[in-house]
Scaffold this motif. Structure first.
Motif, PDB file in Angstrom:
ATOM      1  N   VAL A 189       0.861  -1.199   0.000  1.00 14.02           N
ATOM      2  CA  VAL A 189       0.000   0.000   0.000  1.00 14.02           C
ATOM      3  C   VAL A 189       0.889   1.237   0.000  1.00 14.02           C
ATOM      4  O   VAL A 189       0.677   2.200  -0.738  1.00 14.02           O
ATOM      5  N   ALA A 223       2.884   1.741  -3.209  1.00 19.96           N
ATOM      6  CA  ALA A 223       2.014   2.297  -4.254  1.00 19.96           C
ATOM      7  C   ALA A 223       1.709   3.769  -3.990  1.00 19.96           C
ATOM      8  O   ALA A 223       1.702   4.589  -4.906  1.00 19.96           O
ATOM      9  N   SER A 224       1.461   4.108  -2.748  1.00 15.81           N
ATOM     10  CA  SER A 224       1.028   5.486  -2.431  1.00 15.81           C
ATOM     11  C   SER A 224       2.174   6.488  -2.547  1.00 15.81           C
ATOM     12  O   SER A 224       1.952   7.694  -2.543  1.00 15.81           O
ATOM     13  N   GLN A 276      -5.231   6.165   2.899  1.00 16.61           N
ATOM     14  CA  GLN A 276      -5.033   4.942   2.104  1.00 16.61           C
ATOM     15  C   GLN A 276      -6.029   3.847   2.484  1.00 16.61           C
ATOM     16  O   GLN A 276      -6.369   2.999   1.668  1.00 16.61           O
ATOM     17  N   VAL A 292      -8.062   1.845  -0.558  1.00 15.13           N
ATOM     18  CA  VAL A 292      -8.047   0.387  -0.746  1.00 15.13           C
ATOM     19  C   VAL A 292      -9.431  -0.232  -0.536  1.00 15.13           C
ATOM     20  O   VAL A 292      -9.633  -1.386  -0.874  1.00 15.13           O
ATOM     21  N   ASP A 352      -3.959   8.072  -6.703  1.00 14.93           N
ATOM     22  CA  ASP A 352      -3.954   6.920  -5.778  1.00 14.93           C
ATOM     23  C   ASP A 352      -4.640   5.691  -6.373  1.00 14.93           C
ATOM     24  O   ASP A 352      -4.102   4.583  -6.282  1.00 14.93           O
ATOM     25  N   GLN A 360      -2.359   4.207  -8.958  1.00 14.50           N
ATOM     26  CA  GLN A 360      -1.209   3.536  -8.346  1.00 14.50           C
ATOM     27  C   GLN A 360      -1.620   2.178  -7.767  1.00 14.50           C
ATOM     28  O   GLN A 360      -0.927   1.184  -7.934  1.00 14.50           O
ATOM     29  N   HIS A 361      -2.770   2.158  -7.065  1.00 17.79           N
ATOM     30  CA  HIS A 361      -3.217   0.890  -6.459  1.00 17.79           C
ATOM     31  C   HIS A 361      -3.648  -0.110  -7.535  1.00 17.79           C
ATOM     32  O   HIS A 361      -3.497  -1.318  -7.349  1.00 17.79           O
ATOM     33  N   HIS A 409      -0.202  -1.474  -8.738  1.00 12.22           N
ATOM     34  CA  HIS A 409       0.538  -2.291  -7.763  1.00 12.22           C
ATOM     35  C   HIS A 409      -0.218  -3.524  -7.289  1.00 12.22           C
ATOM     36  O   HIS A 409       0.403  -4.532  -6.950  1.00 12.22           O
ATOM     37  N   SER A 410      -1.553  -3.464  -7.236  1.00 19.22           N
ATOM     38  CA  SER A 410      -2.293  -4.616  -6.697  1.00 19.22           C
ATOM     39  C   SER A 410      -2.787  -5.531  -7.810  1.00 19.22           C
ATOM     40  O   SER A 410      -3.161  -6.672  -7.557  1.00 19.22           O
TER      41      SER A 410
END
Ligand code: GAP
Length: 461
Positions: free
Chosen positions: A77, A80-81, A171, A175, A296, A299-300, A303-304
């Motif tokens: 997290v 990514a942030s 965050q 998420v 955000d 990015q998430h 990355h996820s």
């Protein structure tokens, strides 16, 4: 005469402790820097502030969803942030003592405005002006210091088990974006809201509860179509002002709206405006508003591997919504409310100190007194009035400790707007009346017990 800033802060810190609002964290062990514990009146004041916030920004709206996310989050997290790479403050080290100091604070103390300066520029100015550490020694070049508290989850202390105490509550909202979409199917625009703790290993915690290492935030991530960000930004800017002035009763002239230049904005923000406040130690940031774009969620998504796009039924388009973030620090709001309320005046020829809280935030709204503590008929009647009020109003106390003058002084220091005294007339006269004493003026008036509840409710709003 204007009080010295430090003197005023010392008085506020002392009253906060003396009256059970705020204590130093771990005090009996000498304290833990940057941590503070709230006592009974601090808790009540904090709850009033957070409840007013939740009411305005969540309960009174149809477009807001409450969330309470875990403080510990997956390490990715924070990769990514951008916090693992970039959540840092500029730091210098005293070359002799190895103590660390905020470079921007040292510059400010020498009358240099560090806003917008790169690390190299700060180093250059420190050298040019021969700025020393507070111990009078030379300091190192300026470098970045990551402020996240690192820990390990589980029994193994390896790289895979690294986690961080969240440095912002935000965050936890990003998420959960997909969870809320999947369970509630909200239409744009909508927001997620949360109140919770955040942790920052500040190099220099200071100014009482202004800059701490364990803090509480109230944050909203509000999602909009990309073209709609500006109107929403203005809406929340106005809402923040209303919250400060109407809900908390802060003095408008002490509030300043400040545009944050690009160089000073957080890495995720394309436009930021802070509300600053005239604290006893100067005009400082109270709360913020940022246009976080789609940074955000994008990015998430990357990355996820989870798609955080949104299908807009209205425009038949799929895209990643943009985000406006109103953010509030609870401790800073508490300090603004307490310092704004702190008043010293003369009443009846005597100097007194009191907290001029708006009734909406006052931890105690009404104190009920029997005139004398050894007269059962007065005590019984006072208990009856106390119970009647407490059933309907939050923040009612019974006080029979010491003489009336002492009780007034104690309630003044807590910021209680109304004291109700039961005397012999109250119990002897057929149309029972009580005396209501007003905190700010010391004026007293007689009110019938049958009218008391309505009277108080009207006054406290
Ligand atoms: N999610 C965005 C964010 O966290 P921020 O400006 O770093 O933005 C938001 O923090 C608010 O949190 C600030 O306006 C302030 O009220 C409060 N805050 C930040 N750091 C703090 C600290 N060390 N001590 C007390 N309050 C703090």
């Amino acid at each position: 005469m204007k009080k010295e800033r430090n003197e005023l802060m010392e008085e506020i810190v002392s009253l906060s402790k003396r009256r059970g609002f705020i204590y130093q964290g771990s005090e009996i062990y000498g304290g833990l820097a940057g941590t503070w514990d709230y006592g009974p009146y601090g808790v009540a004041l904090k709850n009033n502030i957070t409840s007013l916030w939740w009411k305005r920004f969540v309960d009174d709206r149809d477009d807001m969803y409450g969330v309470d996310a875990a403080i510990l989050m997956h390490q990715n997290v924070w990769k990514a942030s951008g916090h693992v790479g970039g959540f840092a403050d500029p730091l210098v080290t005293d070359v002799k003592t190895n103590k660390r100091y905020r470079a921007d604070h040292l510059l400010e103390e020498m009358g240099v405005d560090p806003k917008g300066m790169t690390l190299d520029k700060m180093t250059e100015v420190i050298r040019e002006k021969k700025i020393k550490s507070p111990e009078g020694n030379d300091v190192s070049d300026v470098r970045q210091f990551n402020m996240m508290f690192k820990t390990h989850v589980g029994a193994l202390e390896d790289d895979a088990s690294i986690s961080y105490l969240r440095p912002e509550t935000a965050q936890g909202l990003f998420v959960n974006f997909k969870n809320i979409i999947d369970t509630f199917h909200p239409k744009l625009p909508f927001g997620l809201a949360q109140i919770g703790k955040a942790f920052r290993n500040e190099i220099a915690p200071r100014d009482f509860i202004f800059r701490v290492r364990e803090l509480e935030q109230m944050e909203i991530e509000y999602f909009v179509r990309p073209t709609d960000w500006k109107g929403t930004f203005e809406h929340f800017l106005a809402q923040q002002k209303e919250f400060l002035t109407k809900d908390l009763g802060l003095n408008t002239s002490k509030i300043h709206v400040v545009d944050i230049p690009e160089a000073d904005r957080a890495h995720y923000s394309k436009h930021s405006v802070d509300h600053e406040f005239d604290f006893p130690f100067g005009q400082k940031e109270l709360l913020g508003l940022a246009y976080r774009t789609d940074f955000d969620l994008k990015q998430h998504t990357e990355h996820s591997g989870t798609d955080l796009s949104y299908y807009d039924e209205e425009t038949k388009e799929r895209f990643i919504p943009h985000c406006i973030e109103p953010t509030f620090g609870v401790g800073r709001l508490m300090l603004a409310v307490i310092s704004d309320a702190y008043t010293v005046d003369e009443l009846g020829g005597e100097k007194r100190t009191y907290l001029k809280f708006a009734p909406s935030v006052a931890p105690v709204k009404v104190a009920v007194f029997p005139l004398l503590k050894n007269k059962p008929q007065l005590i019984d009647k006072a208990q009856e009035v106390f119970k009647m009020l407490r059933k309907e109003i939050k923040g009612v106390v019974f006080d029979d400790n010491g003489n009336i003058g002492k009780r007034y002084r104690r309630q003044d220091e807590i910021g209680t707007p109304f004291c109700v005294t039961i005397d012999f007339d109250t119990v002897e006269k057929p149309e029972a009346e009580v005396t209501i004493r007003h905190r700010d003026t010391g004026e007293q008036e007689r009110v019938k017990i049958s009218d008391l509840l309505t009277y108080i409710k009207t006054k406290i709003g």
